[in-house]
Design a protein around this motif. Structure first.
Motif, PDB file in Angstrom:
ATOM      1  N   SER A 193       0.829  -1.219   0.000  1.00 47.72           N
ATOM      2  CA  SER A 193       0.000   0.000   0.000  1.00 47.72           C
ATOM      3  C   SER A 193       0.857   1.260   0.000  1.00 47.72           C
ATOM      4  N   ASP A 194       1.935   1.249   0.775  1.00 52.31           N
ATOM      5  CA  ASP A 194       2.854   2.387   0.781  1.00 52.31           C
ATOM      6  C   ASP A 194       3.485   2.580  -0.596  1.00 52.31           C
ATOM      7  N   ALA A 195       3.904   1.477  -1.210  1.00 49.76           N
ATOM      8  CA  ALA A 195       4.525   1.540  -2.537  1.00 49.76           C
ATOM      9  C   ALA A 195       3.530   2.048  -3.577  1.00 49.76           C
ATOM     10  N   VAL A 196       2.274   1.638  -3.448  1.00 48.93           N
ATOM     11  CA  VAL A 196       1.225   2.126  -4.358  1.00 48.93           C
ATOM     12  C   VAL A 196       1.102   3.639  -4.239  1.00 48.93           C
ATOM     13  N   GLU A 197       1.038   4.116  -3.008  1.00 50.62           N
ATOM     14  CA  GLU A 197       0.890   5.549  -2.775  1.00 50.62           C
ATOM     15  C   GLU A 197       2.098   6.342  -3.275  1.00 50.62           C
ATOM     16  N   LEU A 198       3.282   5.814  -3.076  1.00 58.52           N
ATOM     17  CA  LEU A 198       4.491   6.528  -3.480  1.00 58.52           C
ATOM     18  C   LEU A 198       4.715   6.537  -4.984  1.00 58.52           C
ATOM     19  N   THR A 199       4.328   5.466  -5.666  1.00 60.19           N
ATOM     20  CA  THR A 199       4.646   5.347  -7.091  1.00 60.19           C
ATOM     21  C   THR A 199       3.478   5.648  -8.020  1.00 60.19           C
ATOM     22  N   GLY A 200       2.256   5.478  -7.538  1.00 56.72           N
ATOM     23  CA  GLY A 200       1.093   5.678  -8.382  1.00 56.72           C
ATOM     24  C   GLY A 200       0.683   4.450  -9.173  1.00 56.72           C
ATOM     25  N   TYR A 201       1.383   3.334  -8.985  1.00 54.86           N
ATOM     26  CA  TYR A 201       1.011   2.081  -9.646  1.00 54.86           C
ATOM     27  C   TYR A 201       0.054   1.313  -8.747  1.00 54.86           C
ATOM     28  N   CYS A 202      -0.766   0.449  -9.341  1.00 56.03           N
ATOM     29  CA  CYS A 202      -1.771  -0.268  -8.560  1.00 56.03           C
ATOM     30  C   CYS A 202      -1.139  -1.421  -7.766  1.00 56.03           C
ATOM     31  N   GLN A 203      -1.910  -1.916  -6.811  1.00 53.00           N
ATOM     32  CA  GLN A 203      -1.449  -2.998  -5.936  1.00 53.00           C
ATOM     33  C   GLN A 203      -1.073  -4.236  -6.739  1.00 53.00           C
ATOM     34  N   THR A 204      -1.861  -4.555  -7.757  1.00 54.53           N
ATOM     35  CA  THR A 204      -1.585  -5.727  -8.588  1.00 54.53           C
ATOM     36  C   THR A 204      -0.228  -5.592  -9.275  1.00 54.53           C
TER      37      THR A 204
END
Length: 83
Positions: free
Chosen positions: A15-26
């Protein structure tokens, strides 16, 4: 949620990586499973070392043909600082 201009922990959740990068969880989970960067399975979730995510985004992510808006924004900010 990780606010901009704040301390980023050494281990990030997906979730943190999603927020930081803008890519989806999948996408983030797929990158881990394809070993594009390292993630460790810990208590039913992946933890991603911050350094691994940064290294991937700064070096190998140029191969991503359709970058997220957040990724493009980070690239533009970096380029502005370099000018």
């Amino acid at each position: 949620m990780i606010p901009a201009q704040t301390f980023i922990p050494d281990a990030l959740s997906v979730s943190d990586a999603v927020e930081l990068t803008g890519y989806c969880q999948t996408t983030i989970s797929e990158w881990i499973s394809k070993e594009k960067f390292f993630g460790v399975w810990y208590y039913n979730k992946y933890l991603i070392p911050k350094d691994c995510l940064i290294e991937y985004m700064a070096t190998k992510a140029y191969r991503i043909t359709q970058k997220s808006n957040k990724h493009m924004s980070l690239i533009r900010k970096f380029q502005e600082k370099q000018a």
